[in-house]
Design an enzyme around this catalytic site. Sequence first.
Site, PDB file in Angstrom:
ATOM      1  N   HIS A   1      47.940  48.147  44.523  1.00  0.00           N
ATOM      2  CA  HIS A   1      46.862  48.094  43.538  1.00  0.00           C
ATOM      3  C   HIS A   1      46.769  49.315  42.624  1.00  0.00           C
ATOM      4  O   HIS A   1      46.211  49.226  41.536  1.00  0.00           O
ATOM      5  CB  HIS A   1      45.512  47.889  44.245  1.00  0.00           C
TER       6      HIS A   1
ATOM      7  N   GLU B   1      48.063  38.328  46.065  1.00  0.00           N
ATOM      8  CA  GLU B   1      47.186  38.904  47.087  1.00  0.00           C
ATOM      9  C   GLU B   1      47.484  38.315  48.463  1.00  0.00           C
ATOM     10  O   GLU B   1      47.338  38.993  49.487  1.00  0.00           O
ATOM     11  CB  GLU B   1      45.719  38.672  46.724  1.00  0.00           C
TER      12      GLU B   1
ATOM     13  N   LYS C   1      32.802  43.727  48.054  1.00  0.00           N
ATOM     14  CA  LYS C   1      33.028  44.581  46.890  1.00  0.00           C
ATOM     15  C   LYS C   1      32.562  43.850  45.648  1.00  0.00           C
ATOM     16  O   LYS C   1      32.998  42.728  45.385  1.00  0.00           O
ATOM     17  CB  LYS C   1      34.512  44.912  46.744  1.00  0.00           C
TER      18      LYS C   1
ATOM     19  N   LYS D   1      41.840  39.935  55.676  1.00  0.00           N
ATOM     20  CA  LYS D   1      40.823  40.731  54.995  1.00  0.00           C
ATOM     21  C   LYS D   1      39.553  40.835  55.828  1.00  0.00           C
ATOM     22  O   LYS D   1      38.924  41.893  55.902  1.00  0.00           O
ATOM     23  CB  LYS D   1      40.512  40.141  53.623  1.00  0.00           C
TER      24      LYS D   1
ATOM     25  N   ARG E   1      17.408  46.321  43.690  1.00  0.00           N
ATOM     26  CA  ARG E   1      18.205  47.076  44.672  1.00  0.00           C
ATOM     27  C   ARG E   1      18.849  46.187  45.724  1.00  0.00           C
ATOM     28  O   ARG E   1      19.152  46.639  46.831  1.00  0.00           O
ATOM     29  CB  ARG E   1      17.352  48.171  45.320  1.00  0.00           C
TER      30      ARG E   1
ATOM     31  N   ARG F   1      40.136  50.108  55.481  1.00  0.00           N
ATOM     32  CA  ARG F   1      40.106  49.165  54.365  1.00  0.00           C
ATOM     33  C   ARG F   1      41.046  49.568  53.233  1.00  0.00           C
ATOM     34  O   ARG F   1      41.448  48.733  52.428  1.00  0.00           O
ATOM     35  CB  ARG F   1      38.675  49.023  53.838  1.00  0.00           C
TER      36      ARG F   1
ATOM     37  N   ASN G   1      44.513  47.945  49.488  1.00  0.00           N
ATOM     38  CA  ASN G   1      44.882  48.372  48.140  1.00  0.00           C
ATOM     39  C   ASN G   1      46.391  48.514  47.963  1.00  0.00           C
ATOM     40  O   ASN G   1      46.848  49.062  46.959  1.00  0.00           O
ATOM     41  CB  ASN G   1      44.198  49.710  47.811  1.00  0.00           C
TER      42      ASN G   1
ATOM     43  N   GLU H   1      35.347  51.243  52.583  1.00  0.00           N
ATOM     44  CA  GLU H   1      36.658  51.768  52.226  1.00  0.00           C
ATOM     45  C   GLU H   1      36.814  53.241  52.578  1.00  0.00           C
ATOM     46  O   GLU H   1      37.437  54.012  51.866  1.00  0.00           O
ATOM     47  CB  GLU H   1      36.909  51.568  50.716  1.00  0.00           C
TER      48      GLU H   1
END
Length: 346
Positions: free
Chosen positions: A234, A178, A136, A213, A114, A227, A231, A223
């Site tokens: 994307h 990016e 992420k 970022k 975990r 955040r 994207n 997100e």
Amino acid sequence: MVTRIQVGGDRPYEVLVGHGLAGELPGLIGDAARVAVLYSAPLRERAEALAGALAAKVTPIEVPDAERGKTVEVAARCWDALGEAGFTRSDVVVGVGGGAVTDLAGFVAASWLRGVRWVPVSTSLLGMVDASVGGKTGVNIAAGKNLVGAFHPPAGVLCDLGALATLPPDDLTAGLAEVIKCGFIADPRILELVEQDPTAHLRELVERAVRVKAEVVGVDLKESGPREILNYGHTLGHAIEKREKYTWKHGHAISVGLIFAAELSRLSGRLDDATAARHRAVLEKAGLPTAYAKDAWTDLLAAMRVDKKARADTLRFVVLDGLAKPGILTGPAEGLLRAAYAEVAR
């Protein structure tokens, strides 16, 4: 000289940018008794050199290169290796490579017991400015890219600029997509540097993109709000990757996605013509693709409907209301989407 960029949030960490950063890894590992080092075959020597600098017992795990390694099956092999090595919660996973390897390493770490500590050692421009920063982690499945994953911030990030000197030119170019995205959503100086000569300003481009970022993810890890702006480009980009069965480079797909997002912004009356046109000019200056297949629209629309950013049956797109002024467009009419796609179709 090492530049240290702080990423805030509940579990703050630093992104280190510079040359010859192997000596920084032991400090991030701490007193771990075991370290698993995930790497792809082309980076075996670099991974071995990093492992040699560690006092801990190292478990090397070679994984398939690029997106071929970002699967549940590969992750399961890594879990088996951790089990055989007796990995505990005080041990550490290190990912050496581009964004695909670090995404995999982070997911393996997030899911083992975990959650154990992990460190991405980014060797590609894309990995440095995107995949390794923000916590992420994930793998791809048949239904789409990154649909299985977890938010799991690293203990720290190493961006060794020396690795860029041996990066294939096509990979370096792909990573610029990016970087350019960060220019349009937050830091226009990035666009000026790319318009001048991106290769002459690589360090500054990396640092600026990482700062963009870091600032966003520091206030929104999962997100749920700000955040989402990361994207930009994307939604269509990920759909292209899926249609191409991940044979396209991520940056190439995102480049086309940026053109689509800019045209969607313009056609919806939110972005001026000049800024929309600048997208194509900057991306082409960097050597990135700006068009995609005319007959692909039906496939791409279906793929976008299962994108992570969709809500129920409603499509959501990050758009621009001006340079460095991102916003959200919810539920656009299909006619508007088709018109925007017509601007990238060839």
